[in-house]
Design a protein around this motif. Sequence first.
Motif, PDB file in Angstrom:
ATOM      1  N   PRO A  98      -5.366 -13.579  -8.597  1.00  0.00           N
ATOM      2  CA  PRO A  98      -4.185 -12.822  -8.211  1.00  0.00           C
ATOM      3  C   PRO A  98      -4.110 -11.539  -9.031  1.00  0.00           C
ATOM      4  CG  PRO A  98      -3.641 -15.126  -8.622  1.00  0.00           C
ATOM      5  CD  PRO A  98      -5.032 -14.911  -9.138  1.00  0.00           C
ATOM      6  N   VAL A  99      -3.462 -10.540  -8.504  1.00  0.00           N
ATOM      7  CA  VAL A  99      -3.372  -9.255  -9.202  1.00  0.00           C
ATOM      8  C   VAL A  99      -2.670  -9.396 -10.542  1.00  0.00           C
ATOM      9  CG1 VAL A  99      -2.480  -6.901  -9.066  1.00  0.00           C
ATOM     10  CG2 VAL A  99      -3.363  -8.008  -7.012  1.00  0.00           C
ATOM     11  N   VAL A 114       0.895  -2.170 -10.194  1.00  0.00           N
ATOM     12  CA  VAL A 114       0.897  -3.010  -9.002  1.00  0.00           C
ATOM     13  C   VAL A 114       1.228  -4.459  -9.365  1.00  0.00           C
ATOM     14  CG1 VAL A 114      -1.594  -3.525  -9.028  1.00  0.00           C
ATOM     15  CG2 VAL A 114      -0.340  -3.535  -6.860  1.00  0.00           C
ATOM     16  N   ALA A 115       0.818  -4.908 -10.538  1.00  0.00           N
ATOM     17  CA  ALA A 115       1.191  -6.251 -10.980  1.00  0.00           C
ATOM     18  C   ALA A 115       2.700  -6.344 -11.185  1.00  0.00           C
ATOM     19  CB  ALA A 115       0.456  -6.614 -12.265  1.00  0.00           C
ATOM     20  N   ALA A 116       3.277  -5.299 -11.776  1.00  0.00           N
ATOM     21  CA  ALA A 116       4.733  -5.268 -11.958  1.00  0.00           C
ATOM     22  C   ALA A 116       5.440  -5.258 -10.610  1.00  0.00           C
ATOM     23  CB  ALA A 116       5.127  -4.047 -12.778  1.00  0.00           C
ATOM     24  N   MET A 145       0.833  -1.205   0.000  1.00  0.00           N
ATOM     25  CA  MET A 145       0.000   0.000   0.000  1.00  0.00           C
ATOM     26  C   MET A 145       0.865   1.251   0.000  1.00  0.00           C
ATOM     27  SD  MET A 145      -2.878  -1.207   2.721  1.00  0.00           S
ATOM     28  CE  MET A 145      -3.482  -2.892   2.694  1.00  0.00           C
ATOM     29  N   HIS A 146       1.892   1.211  -0.805  1.00  0.00           N
ATOM     30  CA  HIS A 146       2.914   2.249  -0.800  1.00  0.00           C
ATOM     31  C   HIS A 146       2.618   3.332  -1.835  1.00  0.00           C
ATOM     32  CE1 HIS A 146       7.004   3.751  -0.106  1.00  0.00           C
ATOM     33  NE2 HIS A 146       7.074   3.951  -1.408  1.00  0.00           N
ATOM     34  N   ASP A 147       2.825   4.566  -1.433  1.00  0.00           N
ATOM     35  CA  ASP A 147       2.715   5.706  -2.341  1.00  0.00           C
ATOM     36  C   ASP A 147       3.984   6.526  -2.175  1.00  0.00           C
ATOM     37  OD1 ASP A 147       2.184   8.050  -3.726  1.00  0.00           O
ATOM     38  OD2 ASP A 147       0.072   8.095  -3.156  1.00  0.00           O
ATOM     39  N   ALA A 183      -6.826  -1.915  -8.111  1.00  0.00           N
ATOM     40  CA  ALA A 183      -6.797  -3.211  -8.790  1.00  0.00           C
ATOM     41  C   ALA A 183      -6.632  -4.373  -7.824  1.00  0.00           C
ATOM     42  CB  ALA A 183      -5.674  -3.234  -9.826  1.00  0.00           C
ATOM     43  N   VAL A 184      -6.017  -4.120  -6.660  1.00  0.00           N
ATOM     44  CA  VAL A 184      -5.832  -5.190  -5.677  1.00  0.00           C
ATOM     45  C   VAL A 184      -7.186  -5.682  -5.169  1.00  0.00           C
ATOM     46  CG1 VAL A 184      -4.856  -5.779  -3.430  1.00  0.00           C
ATOM     47  CG2 VAL A 184      -3.563  -4.328  -5.006  1.00  0.00           C
ATOM     48  N   LYS A 185      -8.080  -4.753  -4.828  1.00  0.00           N
ATOM     49  CA  LYS A 185      -9.417  -5.129  -4.356  1.00  0.00           C
ATOM     50  C   LYS A 185     -10.257  -5.689  -5.495  1.00  0.00           C
ATOM     51  CE  LYS A 185      -9.566  -1.820  -0.536  1.00  0.00           C
ATOM     52  NZ  LYS A 185     -10.281  -0.661   0.068  1.00  0.00           N
ATOM     53  N   ASP A 186     -10.138  -5.104  -6.661  1.00  0.00           N
ATOM     54  CA  ASP A 186     -10.912  -5.580  -7.798  1.00  0.00           C
ATOM     55  C   ASP A 186     -10.517  -7.014  -8.162  1.00  0.00           C
ATOM     56  OD1 ASP A 186     -12.170  -3.146  -7.904  1.00  0.00           O
ATOM     57  OD2 ASP A 186     -11.002  -2.374  -9.591  1.00  0.00           O
TER      58      ASP A 186
END
Length: 251
Positions: free
Chosen positions: A225-226, A235-237, A183-185, A215-218
């Motif tokens: 898996p993401v 986020v997948a990368a 959950m990094h920004d 996308a993680v929640k979706d």
Amino acid sequence: MTTYTVALPKGGVGKSTTAAELARELGRRGRRVLAIDLDQQGNFTTRLGVGRETEVEYVAADVLRGDAAPEDAAVPSAYAGVDVLAGTHDLIDVEQAPPADLVTSLRDYLPGMGKWDDVVVDTPPSVGGLTEAGLAAADVVVVPVESAVEAYDQIHRLERVIEGRIGRRVRPGLQIDWLVPTMHDSRRLLDREVVEQLEKRYPGKVTSPVSEAVAVKDAYTAKMPVTEYAPTSKVAADYAAVTRTILGGAS
């Protein structure tokens, strides 16, 4: 066989997401994987495409109670090479009335299995018997941590469990192997500072961060898996980089 246990006594930090990405990546590499869901919420199970429509005769709780063998209880996931011991509400009963050998059950049983090459264990957001069972079986301990100040307290709680009963008597030498900032920004100063402090406290054990993303929640809603749900997303990368770091040259 290598057992990867994903743990932290806090919910909502990405444990199940991280566990699913590890299991999926091992499957992509041609490994035969057993995914064990020790959380009664069953998020790890759902991430791997096992839902209400899946025919499940036995669940993880049955295995821990000694009522079923993993070979009989595991069901195929939606992904090649990955089987699942489903996490259900039955795990509440196991936690409240644990069998005498709960903590050592997986540690003692898993090495004798020949059906799978690797095991990925997702643990509940607590430091009770189920988490201890997952840790006692671990060869590699993976700790997803939210980029927040309270992350330090939760890591220390986990370390006390590892260094106490588990590390002294059940799994000597056990330690945290990897920390995954989630959950990094990078635009937030606090997030950057948390990662910097983790790298100072645990040199060589902190993976690259995983971005905060809808996308993680979706992907969870889609039971994926993401990296399957949104393979071209940042986020997948991020997760692909994390699993490469943790698994290294495993094949």
